[in-house]
Design an enzyme around this catalytic site. Structure first.
Site, PDB file in Angstrom:
ATOM      1  N   GLY A   1       1.062  -1.207  -0.226  1.00  0.00           N
ATOM      2  CA  GLY A   1       0.354   0.323   0.201  1.00  0.00           C
ATOM      3  C   GLY A   1       0.999   0.974  -0.174  1.00  0.00           C
ATOM      4  O   GLY A   1       1.653   1.878   1.025  1.00  0.00           O
ATOM      5  N   LEU A   2       0.904   2.048  -1.530  1.00  0.00           N
ATOM      6  CA  LEU A   2       1.775   3.039  -1.231  1.00  0.00           C
ATOM      7  C   LEU A   2       0.905   4.641  -1.453  1.00  0.00           C
ATOM      8  O   LEU A   2       0.997   5.533  -2.416  1.00  0.00           O
ATOM      9  CB  LEU A   2       2.496   3.169  -2.339  1.00  0.00           C
ATOM     10  CG  LEU A   2       3.200   1.312  -2.806  1.00  0.00           C
ATOM     11  CD1 LEU A   2       4.176   1.681  -3.813  1.00  0.00           C
ATOM     12  CD2 LEU A   2       4.348   1.973  -1.225  1.00  0.00           C
ATOM     13  N   GLY A   3       0.061   4.634  -0.952  1.00  0.00           N
ATOM     14  CA  GLY A   3      -0.405   5.406  -0.957  1.00  0.00           C
ATOM     15  C   GLY A   3       0.098   6.853   0.140  1.00  0.00           C
ATOM     16  O   GLY A   3       1.104   6.687   0.108  1.00  0.00           O
TER      17      GLY A   3
ATOM     18  N   MET B   1       0.763   7.592   2.991  1.00  0.00           N
ATOM     19  CA  MET B   1       1.844   7.541   3.729  1.00  0.00           C
ATOM     20  C   MET B   1       2.668   6.450   4.282  1.00  0.00           C
ATOM     21  O   MET B   1       3.183   6.255   4.145  1.00  0.00           O
ATOM     22  CB  MET B   1       0.829   7.125   5.199  1.00  0.00           C
ATOM     23  CG  MET B   1       1.578   6.851   6.660  1.00  0.00           C
ATOM     24  SD  MET B   1       0.143   7.151   8.046  1.00  0.00           S
ATOM     25  CE  MET B   1       0.922   8.406   9.479  1.00  0.00           C
ATOM     26  N   GLY B   2       2.096   5.255   3.436  1.00  0.00           N
ATOM     27  CA  GLY B   2       2.799   4.144   2.363  1.00  0.00           C
ATOM     28  C   GLY B   2       3.800   4.381   2.000  1.00  0.00           C
ATOM     29  O   GLY B   2       5.424   3.948   2.160  1.00  0.00           O
TER      30      GLY B   2
ATOM     31  N   ASP C   1       2.059  -2.163  -4.906  1.00  0.00           N
ATOM     32  CA  ASP C   1       0.543  -1.048  -4.698  1.00  0.00           C
ATOM     33  C   ASP C   1      -0.866  -1.623  -6.098  1.00  0.00           C
ATOM     34  O   ASP C   1      -0.195  -1.753  -7.349  1.00  0.00           O
ATOM     35  CB  ASP C   1       0.775   0.321  -4.293  1.00  0.00           C
ATOM     36  CG  ASP C   1      -0.665   0.899  -4.145  1.00  0.00           C
ATOM     37  OD1 ASP C   1      -0.553   0.669  -3.142  1.00  0.00           O
ATOM     38  OD2 ASP C   1      -1.107   1.695  -5.525  1.00  0.00           O
TER      39      ASP C   1
ATOM     40  N   SER D   1       1.023   7.463  13.963  1.00  0.00           N
ATOM     41  CA  SER D   1       0.098   8.768  13.723  1.00  0.00           C
ATOM     42  C   SER D   1       1.178   9.947  13.843  1.00  0.00           C
ATOM     43  O   SER D   1       2.826   9.237  13.596  1.00  0.00           O
ATOM     44  CB  SER D   1      -0.006   8.956  15.171  1.00  0.00           C
ATOM     45  OG  SER D   1      -0.402  10.365  15.250  1.00  0.00           O
TER      46      SER D   1
ATOM     47  N   GLY E   1       0.473  11.114  10.355  1.00  0.00           N
ATOM     48  CA  GLY E   1       0.198  11.651   8.410  1.00  0.00           C
ATOM     49  C   GLY E   1       1.372  12.434   7.843  1.00  0.00           C
ATOM     50  O   GLY E   1       2.753  11.525   7.537  1.00  0.00           O
TER      51      GLY E   1
ATOM     52  N   LYS F   1      -4.356   3.419  19.476  1.00  0.00           N
ATOM     53  CA  LYS F   1      -4.308   4.630  18.327  1.00  0.00           C
ATOM     54  C   LYS F   1      -5.675   5.420  18.537  1.00  0.00           C
ATOM     55  O   LYS F   1      -5.849   6.093  18.130  1.00  0.00           O
ATOM     56  CB  LYS F   1      -3.580   3.582  17.055  1.00  0.00           C
ATOM     57  CG  LYS F   1      -4.159   5.311  16.241  1.00  0.00           C
ATOM     58  CD  LYS F   1      -3.269   5.796  16.355  1.00  0.00           C
ATOM     59  CE  LYS F   1      -3.023   6.316  14.371  1.00  0.00           C
ATOM     60  NZ  LYS F   1      -4.201   6.797  13.965  1.00  0.00           N
TER      61      LYS F   1
ATOM     62  N   HIS G   1      -6.390   7.396  21.224  1.00  0.00           N
ATOM     63  CA  HIS G   1      -5.106   9.236  21.004  1.00  0.00           C
ATOM     64  C   HIS G   1      -6.312   9.538  19.576  1.00  0.00           C
ATOM     65  O   HIS G   1      -5.813  11.291  20.120  1.00  0.00           O
ATOM     66  CB  HIS G   1      -4.410   8.206  19.445  1.00  0.00           C
ATOM     67  CG  HIS G   1      -3.483   8.851  18.790  1.00  0.00           C
ATOM     68  ND1 HIS G   1      -3.475   9.534  18.002  1.00  0.00           N
ATOM     69  CD2 HIS G   1      -2.163  10.322  19.571  1.00  0.00           C
ATOM     70  CE1 HIS G   1      -3.248  10.166  17.217  1.00  0.00           C
ATOM     71  NE2 HIS G   1      -2.298  10.217  17.806  1.00  0.00           N
ATOM     72  N   ASN G   2      -7.173   8.789  18.878  1.00  0.00           N
ATOM     73  CA  ASN G   2      -7.380   9.723  17.573  1.00  0.00           C
ATOM     74  C   ASN G   2      -8.924  10.319  18.602  1.00  0.00           C
ATOM     75  O   ASN G   2      -8.812  11.537  18.263  1.00  0.00           O
ATOM     76  CB  ASN G   2      -7.843   8.884  16.393  1.00  0.00           C
ATOM     77  CG  ASN G   2      -6.916   8.769  15.443  1.00  0.00           C
ATOM     78  OD1 ASN G   2      -5.983   8.975  15.334  1.00  0.00           O
ATOM     79  ND2 ASN G   2      -7.859   8.404  14.860  1.00  0.00           N
TER      80      ASN G   2
ATOM     81  N   GLU H   1      -7.817  13.456  19.788  1.00  0.00           N
ATOM     82  CA  GLU H   1      -7.306  14.337  18.955  1.00  0.00           C
ATOM     83  C   GLU H   1      -8.436  15.125  18.688  1.00  0.00           C
ATOM     84  O   GLU H   1      -8.906  17.006  18.154  1.00  0.00           O
ATOM     85  CB  GLU H   1      -6.665  13.988  17.661  1.00  0.00           C
ATOM     86  CG  GLU H   1      -6.743  14.659  16.297  1.00  0.00           C
ATOM     87  CD  GLU H   1      -5.965  13.874  15.343  1.00  0.00           C
ATOM     88  OE1 GLU H   1      -7.025  13.743  14.229  1.00  0.00           O
ATOM     89  OE2 GLU H   1      -4.723  12.625  15.261  1.00  0.00           O
ATOM     90  N   TYR H   2      -9.479  14.532  18.007  1.00  0.00           N
ATOM     91  CA  TYR H   2     -10.422  15.113  17.959  1.00  0.00           C
ATOM     92  C   TYR H   2     -11.058  15.645  18.969  1.00  0.00           C
ATOM     93  O   TYR H   2     -11.492  17.444  18.839  1.00  0.00           O
ATOM     94  CB  TYR H   2     -12.397  14.015  18.105  1.00  0.00           C
ATOM     95  CG  TYR H   2     -12.269  13.454  16.880  1.00  0.00           C
ATOM     96  CD1 TYR H   2     -11.871  13.037  16.311  1.00  0.00           C
ATOM     97  CD2 TYR H   2     -13.837  12.833  15.919  1.00  0.00           C
ATOM     98  CE1 TYR H   2     -11.356  12.200  15.016  1.00  0.00           C
ATOM     99  CE2 TYR H   2     -13.505  11.781  15.060  1.00  0.00           C
ATOM    100  CZ  TYR H   2     -12.900  11.545  14.674  1.00  0.00           C
ATOM    101  OH  TYR H   2     -12.914  10.892  13.849  1.00  0.00           O
TER     102      TYR H   2
END
Length: 302
Positions: free
Chosen positions: A7-9, A11-12, A30, A121, A123, A173, A176-177, A180-181
């Protein structure tokens, strides 16, 4: 150490590049050929099929899955498991539900495979700043991956750690999110109150810069607010429409299940729902923060 990045989005791809820069060999896969070619240009060894991924890895194989949570992660883990051998390790570094991670670990253990869940985390900034990683899994398996975590983290002994058995990483995580909200919502509301105080004609960009130094509310999120306001203090190009990735909802569900009061996180989630029905400056600022730290798409106004 050799590792496959599946997966090379955004972040990846960034994680793969940081690993290569740290001296690791990365096998990049990917569904998008252009993404593979970009990874190859950065020093990765490209693979066009999962069979090729398995063939290019050395035993014990290690594959890091960075695809969307849900069906995509499920099918990818199952496909890798069919091609891997006992002792190999599959890492889920996406935003999966921790209950799925507990199940994946049990299923893969029956096949002699190790499963490690990594709540990640950082981004789009992680490539330079490093990634915070909350890790769940067998202690020996996690320790064997130490060189990878040390390379991806902000420092060899900073910003990462095993938080418990399989599922613990994604659980932490998730919380954590949720936090964050709540933090994002508080900033957004405060800036909207100041914007509404026409009597003082407040310079919101200036105030964000003042708060960044010495203040008890200084944070990376505030840094990102300052960055967003420097581009356009009115946020005129951003629609006040704030999505949620799902982890805030899971945090609220967990609070209910555990009889834990979590009004701030719950209300911040509800505010994101409300953003989809009305235009408000605070919602524009929330959308701008998400774009700043995660490269998340925003809906354009007009």
């Amino acid at each position: 150490m050799k590792i496959a990045m599946i997966g090379l989005g955004k972040m990846g791809a960034n994680m793969a590049q940081r690993l290569i820069g740290g001296g690791h060999q990365v096998v990049a896969y990917d569904l998008n050929e252009a993404a593979i070619q970009a990874a190859e240009a950065n020093g990765a060894l490209g693979a066009r099929t999962l069979d090729e991924v398995a063939a290019k890895l050395e035993s014990p194989r290690v594959a890091w899955v960075m695809v969307p949570s849900g069906k995509a992660t499920e099918s990818t883990i199952n496909a890798l498991a069919d091609r891997f051998s006992p002792g190999d390790i599959i890492i889920d570094g996406g935003n999966s539900n921790y209950k799925d991670s507990v199940r994946h670990a049990a299923e893969l253990k029956e096949r002699g495979l190790n499963f490690v869940d990594v709540g990640t985390s950082g981004g789009i900034w992680g490539i330079t700043e490093g990634y915070a990683m909350m890790i769940g899994g067998d202690e020996a398996a996690v320790e064997s991956l130490r060189p990878i975590f040390e390379t991806l983290a902000p420092g060899s002994d900073l910003g990462w750690g095993r938080t418990g058995p399989a599922g613990a990483g994604h659980f932490v995580k998730m919380i954590h999110n949720g936090i964050e909200y709540g933090m994002m919502q508080a900033y957004a509301e405060g800036f909207e109150i100041m914007k509404a105080k026409k009597q003082f004609d407040l310079d919101l960009k200036q105030i964000s810069e003042i708060w960044r130094f010495g203040s008890v509310v200084r944070s990376w999120l505030l840094d990102l607010i300052a960055s967003a306001l420097s581009e356009d203090v009115e946020l005129a190009g951003i629609k006040a429409w704030v999505p949620d990735s799902g982890e805030g909802r899971w945090t609220v569900f967990e609070a209910v299940d555990l009889d834990v009061s979590a009004p701030v996180i719950t209300l911040s989630l509800q505010q994101r729902f409300e953003s989809r029905t009305e235009e408000a400056y605070q919602h524009k600022l929330l959308a701008a923060m998400r774009a700043q730290f995660g490269g998340h798409a925003v809906k354009k106004a007009g």
